[in-house]
Design a protein around this motif. Sequence first.
Motif, mmCIF file in Angstrom:
data_model
loop_
_atom_site.group_PDB
_atom_site.id
_atom_site.type_symbol
_atom_site.label_atom_id
_atom_site.label_comp_id
_atom_site.label_asym_id
_atom_site.label_seq_id
_atom_site.Cartn_x
_atom_site.Cartn_y
_atom_site.Cartn_z
ATOM 1 N N GLN A 55 0.868 -1.176 0.000
ATOM 2 C CA GLN A 55 0.000 0.000 0.000
ATOM 3 C C GLN A 55 0.906 1.227 0.000
ATOM 4 O O GLN A 55 1.831 1.326 0.813
ATOM 5 N N VAL A 56 0.650 2.152 -0.911
ATOM 6 C CA VAL A 56 1.544 3.290 -1.118
ATOM 7 C C VAL A 56 0.960 4.565 -0.517
ATOM 8 O O VAL A 56 -0.238 4.840 -0.640
ATOM 9 N N PHE A 57 1.848 5.336 0.124
ATOM 10 C CA PHE A 57 1.494 6.653 0.648
ATOM 11 C C PHE A 57 2.503 7.659 0.102
ATOM 12 O O PHE A 57 3.710 7.430 0.172
ATOM 13 N N ALA A 58 2.012 8.761 -0.441
ATOM 14 C CA ALA A 58 2.913 9.781 -0.963
ATOM 15 C C ALA A 58 3.478 10.644 0.159
ATOM 16 O O ALA A 58 4.557 11.220 0.023
ATOM 17 N N LYS A 59 2.755 10.728 1.266
ATOM 18 C CA LYS A 59 3.168 11.570 2.385
ATOM 19 C C LYS A 59 3.189 10.757 3.677
ATOM 20 O O LYS A 59 2.320 9.916 3.905
ATOM 21 N N ALA A 60 4.178 11.054 4.518
ATOM 22 C CA ALA A 60 4.258 10.384 5.810
ATOM 23 C C ALA A 60 3.045 10.728 6.668
ATOM 24 O O ALA A 60 2.546 9.900 7.428
ATOM 25 N N ALA A 61 2.558 11.957 6.534
ATOM 26 C CA ALA A 61 1.400 12.385 7.318
ATOM 27 C C ALA A 61 0.167 11.553 6.977
ATOM 28 O O ALA A 61 -0.667 11.274 7.847
ATOM 29 N N ALA A 62 0.052 11.147 5.708
ATOM 30 C CA ALA A 62 -1.093 10.334 5.293
ATOM 31 C C ALA A 62 -1.051 8.969 5.971
ATOM 32 O O ALA A 62 -2.090 8.428 6.373
ATOM 33 N N LEU A 63 0.146 8.416 6.100
ATOM 34 C CA LEU A 63 0.297 7.147 6.813
ATOM 35 C C LEU A 63 -0.070 7.321 8.283
ATOM 36 O O LEU A 63 -0.782 6.492 8.863
ATOM 37 N N ALA A 64 0.407 8.402 8.881
ATOM 38 C CA ALA A 64 0.163 8.637 10.302
ATOM 39 C C ALA A 64 -1.327 8.723 10.615
ATOM 40 O O ALA A 64 -1.776 8.265 11.667
ATOM 41 N N GLU A 65 -2.089 9.293 9.697
ATOM 42 C CA GLU A 65 -3.521 9.485 9.930
ATOM 43 C C GLU A 65 -4.274 8.167 10.058
ATOM 44 O O GLU A 65 -5.278 8.086 10.759
ATOM 45 N N VAL A 66 -3.799 7.137 9.362
ATOM 46 C CA VAL A 66 -4.535 5.861 9.347
ATOM 47 C C VAL A 66 -3.758 4.731 10.004
ATOM 48 O O VAL A 66 -4.200 3.584 9.991
ATOM 49 N N ALA A 67 -2.600 5.039 10.588
ATOM 50 C CA ALA A 67 -1.707 3.999 11.107
ATOM 51 C C ALA A 67 -2.387 3.063 12.092
ATOM 52 O O ALA A 67 -2.183 1.844 12.052
#
Length: 203
Positions: free
Chosen positions: A26-38
């Motif tokens: 699963q790809v995330f362009a931004k680290a913040a996007a990963l953090a939101e759903v981690a």
Amino acid sequence: MYLVDEDSPARRTLLGLLQRAGYEVQVFAKAAALAEVASALQPGCVILDIETAGPESLTVAKALRAGRLALPMLVIGRSHGDVGYGVRAMKAGAVDYLEKPCEPAVLLTAVSAALAELRTDTERSHAYDDAKLRIAALSPREREVLEGLLAGGTNKSIGRALGLSPRTVEIHRARVMEALGARTLPEAVLTAARAGVQPTESQ
């Protein structure tokens, strides 16, 4: 497997490598996007390209570690001669740091190691939960007998401490062993230790 990489060409290269190795990514362009759903993600390895995501993305690694999430993170990037670069990544919570460009085999080995560590942690967590449930199912008297056994007590000494006959202690001991799913005393001790049971001070 989760890939955080803002650079499209580099992301495609890494994505292709991981998919050819058999990983679902699963790809995330931004680290913040990963953090939101981690917190909602399934356990898996995170690969963070700090060069494209920026040094501030290490806050995500810190958050994953603080949240005790089952998401070990590999950080890749170019240190440009900064020897503390990788150290900062590790201190932030990364399980490994790889200098770019890194060989595909090196990256895949690091991924495999991170996933192996994750499996070990998961198994340890399951063993802990199982041990807690088994200990909780013991009666107060069985718990006392178990604590006596952990202290190295015999049926006779435990019985003397609890005001029971050795035969009664033996019966409780058999029930404890059955409840813990233990065939031997060392197995029972291991289960109790996992659950944090402490021995009585003296027998």
